[in-house]
Scaffold this motif. Sequence first.
Motif, PDB file in Angstrom:
ATOM      1  N   ARG A 103       0.835  -1.206   0.000  1.00 33.91           N
ATOM      2  CA  ARG A 103       0.000   0.000   0.000  1.00 33.91           C
ATOM      3  C   ARG A 103       0.867   1.253   0.000  1.00 33.91           C
ATOM      4  O   ARG A 103       0.610   2.204  -0.755  1.00 33.91           O
ATOM      5  N   ARG A 104       1.904   1.244   0.837  1.00 37.26           N
ATOM      6  CA  ARG A 104       2.781   2.411   0.945  1.00 37.26           C
ATOM      7  C   ARG A 104       3.467   2.712  -0.383  1.00 37.26           C
ATOM      8  O   ARG A 104       3.552   3.882  -0.809  1.00 37.26           O
ATOM      9  N   VAL A 105       3.981   1.688  -1.049  1.00 38.44           N
ATOM     10  CA  VAL A 105       4.659   1.894  -2.328  1.00 38.44           C
ATOM     11  C   VAL A 105       3.703   2.490  -3.351  1.00 38.44           C
ATOM     12  O   VAL A 105       4.025   3.462  -4.045  1.00 38.44           O
ATOM     13  N   VAL A 106       2.527   1.898  -3.475  1.00 40.55           N
ATOM     14  CA  VAL A 106       1.557   2.388  -4.458  1.00 40.55           C
ATOM     15  C   VAL A 106       1.171   3.828  -4.172  1.00 40.55           C
ATOM     16  O   VAL A 106       1.127   4.669  -5.087  1.00 40.55           O
ATOM     17  N   GLU A 107       0.897   4.136  -2.914  1.00 37.31           N
ATOM     18  CA  GLU A 107       0.497   5.501  -2.576  1.00 37.31           C
ATOM     19  C   GLU A 107       1.626   6.499  -2.816  1.00 37.31           C
ATOM     20  O   GLU A 107       1.397   7.632  -3.261  1.00 37.31           O
ATOM     21  N   GLU A 108       2.858   6.095  -2.543  1.00 36.75           N
ATOM     22  CA  GLU A 108       3.996   6.980  -2.769  1.00 36.75           C
ATOM     23  C   GLU A 108       4.185   7.270  -4.258  1.00 36.75           C
ATOM     24  O   GLU A 108       4.415   8.418  -4.661  1.00 36.75           O
ATOM     25  N   VAL A 109       4.079   6.235  -5.064  1.00 31.02           N
ATOM     26  CA  VAL A 109       4.267   6.407  -6.496  1.00 31.02           C
ATOM     27  C   VAL A 109       3.113   7.210  -7.099  1.00 31.02           C
ATOM     28  O   VAL A 109       3.329   8.174  -7.846  1.00 31.02           O
ATOM     29  N   ALA A 110       1.886   6.826  -6.782  1.00 29.42           N
ATOM     30  CA  ALA A 110       0.732   7.546  -7.315  1.00 29.42           C
ATOM     31  C   ALA A 110       0.743   9.000  -6.859  1.00 29.42           C
ATOM     32  O   ALA A 110       0.456   9.921  -7.639  1.00 29.42           O
ATOM     33  N   GLY A 111       1.105   9.230  -5.595  1.00 25.40           N
ATOM     34  CA  GLY A 111       1.151  10.587  -5.068  1.00 25.40           C
ATOM     35  C   GLY A 111       2.172  11.464  -5.765  1.00 25.40           C
ATOM     36  O   GLY A 111       1.985  12.671  -5.910  1.00 25.40           O
ATOM     37  N   ALA A 112       3.266  10.851  -6.208  1.00 25.46           N
ATOM     38  CA  ALA A 112       4.325  11.612  -6.872  1.00 25.46           C
ATOM     39  C   ALA A 112       3.977  11.978  -8.306  1.00 25.46           C
ATOM     40  O   ALA A 112       4.532  12.924  -8.867  1.00 25.46           O
TER      41      ALA A 112
END
Length: 349
Positions: free
Chosen positions: A164-173
Amino acid sequence: MRALLLFHQLPRSPHLRPPASRGAATRALASFAARPLGGRARARPSPARAMASQQQFPPQQQGSQPGKEHAMDPRPEAIIQNYKSAEKLKGKVALVTGGDSGIGRAVCLCFALEGATVAFTYIKGQEDRDAEETLQALRDIRSRTGAREPMAVPADLGYEENCRRVVEEVAGAYGGRIDVLVNNSAEQYERPSITDVTEADLDRVFRTNIFSYFLVTKHAVRHMAEGASIINTSSVNAYKGNKTLLDYTATKGAIVAFTRALALQLAEKGIRVNGVVPGPVWTPLIPASFGKEKVGQFGSEVPMKRAGQPAEVAPSYVFLASEQDSSYMSGQFLHTLVVAVSSRSSAVI
């Protein structure tokens, strides 16, 4: 192509420590495109000779996983010489798990050459140097394509919170979206008998090889729109079996079933789900998994009598990621090796 892979003095990722020797890493990465298939110093053979020739690698063993690409001899080939890009992924945002080395690295570089903005995952403290090499190569490509700054995100994807953290970090960027997801992380261990496989062994391999695919995808689809593409890496072992890689083979079979079922589920949303089935490919997984003698003969048992290179597999991912090439293709697998088993698909959408 040599110039393509030189490091640029651009801002460093906050996730990465500097490699032990920037100069050594630069020289190694810059030499990828110049290395012949399966060779180290001689001139590149013609395709016909390469396919027909017997190939042997120097005996080597790393003894632990994840494997290290920078420690391999010869280094895997990450980009096909004179690769002709066509902006097939221009403007797309791609996330590649296990993108620091091997097939993952080759996919990252091909996607970047096609204009995509690329983020990838790696294991912190173990794959830092490989990740740094890949990140710097992506930055070099990005300086020509106009894509956004690439990302290298450390994570053990066997656990949902990390996914979840990876996906949110990438999508957020990148504006809240992910256009292409490549699930590629893998580990394998030789075990002669099913009685040698412990519950802990099973848990570890399944977490990396199929739990991560399921969980990263679960969170990524929330950021994917019509036209997006999910690509899962399976293995020829899912189709022919491998008696000493029982747990690994089971996970690769699970990936095939997961891909076909998910393709049916996401079809109405216009999200395509496909996969690639590599045969024996020269990646860090090989010296990290097998003994020296087996590594020395790796790939010699297949009809082409040689292992493939990551650069030979990566264009299949470009094809599946590209709407202009595979817009009417879902629930399918591209097999990158001729083998004496049936690869006929039973899921056509």
